[in-house]
Design an enzyme around this catalytic site. Structure first.
Site, short mmCIF file in Angstrom:
data_model
loop_
_atom_site.label_atom_id
_atom_site.label_comp_id
_atom_site.label_asym_id
_atom_site.label_seq_id
_atom_site.Cartn_x
_atom_site.Cartn_y
_atom_site.Cartn_z
N HIS A 1 32.43 34.72 38.33
CA HIS A 1 33.26 35.81 38.84
C HIS A 1 33.02 37.10 38.06
O HIS A 1 33.14 38.19 38.61
CB HIS A 1 34.73 35.41 38.75
CG HIS A 1 35.64 36.27 39.56
ND1 HIS A 1 35.60 36.33 40.93
CD2 HIS A 1 36.61 37.15 39.18
CE1 HIS A 1 36.51 37.18 41.37
NE2 HIS A 1 37.14 37.70 40.32
N SER B 1 36.58 42.66 42.12
CA SER B 1 37.66 41.72 42.40
C SER B 1 38.81 42.46 43.09
O SER B 1 38.60 43.03 44.15
CB SER B 1 38.07 41.02 41.10
OG SER B 1 38.79 39.84 41.36
#
Length: 260
Positions: A238, A104
């Site tokens: 995610h 991320s």
């Protein structure tokens, strides 16, 4: 341009102990893997990675300021400053090939560190691994860092990857919220920007149900790769890397051995 062998000043060596949690190799050190966590994350999230690789791999996990054992250190809220400091701290550890892995926000940070190593120090990483993050030229920053605490915490919950106790306990929230806001300030003020290429293999990873990073966007990391590029799509969102830990670590391990 070398893969390792760099000399630096003692001050940078001191910074290494502050910036990285170090899982030493059980044999002779042949390579290092630097892991750069996500926004709101910490080194402890990647604790299981410390002993997951071959005896010749030393694992370094970045310890961002303002949390856990760096709780009293001032938070960093700009990508430039964070990348500069991580790069400086890494310099004493470039005597063997170094691979970068970022998840991320950490993926953008890994790319910036790779560029600094090359442009400022003439060092080419063995490889760049990027996870769950759009490439620099395809970013669409959100301004959640400019909103109130509840909106920021809701975004953290939506993405996952942060201990719920930190978000619900009032005392813990007060301690860790500044670091979370600093990280999301970095995310919200970085990009889009030029797809500056790196001179090493680029490997990208994404969950097939990631709400923010479509597979097609993740594939655009190929634009920063002058050489080999590979995209792996794994089941999950995610934070696919929690449930797919063994698969991901196994893949990264194989590539570490192949690249350096």
């Amino acid at each position: 341009m070398s893969v390792g062998a760099h000399r630096t000043a003692p001050s940078a060596a001191a910074d290494s102990g502050r910036w990285f949690r170090r899982y030493r190799a059980t044999g002779s050190v042949h390579r290092r893997l630097l892991v750069l966590p996500h926004a709101g994350g910490s080194a402890s999230f990647f604790h299981a990675w410390g002993t997951a690789f071959d005896p010749g791999t030393e694992v370094l996990v970045a310890r961002y300021p303002g949390r856990h054992d760096r709780l009293t250190d001032p938070c960093v809220d700009s990508m430039k400053e964070l990348a500069d400091q991580v790069t400086e701290a890494l310099l004493p550890l470039l005597d063997v090939p170094v691979t970068l892995f970022g998840h991320s926000m950490g993926a953008s940070l890994a790319h910036e560190v790779a560029l600094r190593l090359r442009d400022r120090h003439g060092v080419r990483p063995a490889a760049l691994h990027v996870s769950s993050r759009r490439p620099p030229h395809r970013l669409n920053p959100k301004r959640v860092h400019t909103e109130g605490d509840e909106a920021l915490l809701e975004e953290v919950r939506r993405l996952g990857g942060t201990d719920e106790a930190l978000l619900t306990d009032p005392d813990l929230r007060e301690i860790f919220l500044p670091a979370i806001r600093a990280d999301f300030t970095i995310v919200g003020t970085y990009g889009p920007r030029r797809a500056a290429p790196v001179d090493c293999p680029v490997y990208a990873y994404v969950g097939d149900q990631d709400p923010d990073v479509p597979v097609a966007e993740m594939s655009a990391w190929s634009d920063v790769a002058r050489g080999a590029f590979r995209l792996d799509v794994l089941p999950g969102g995610h934070f696919y890397l929690v449930d797919r830990h063994d698969v991901l670590v196994g893949t990264v391990s194989d590539r570490l051995l192949a690249d350096g």
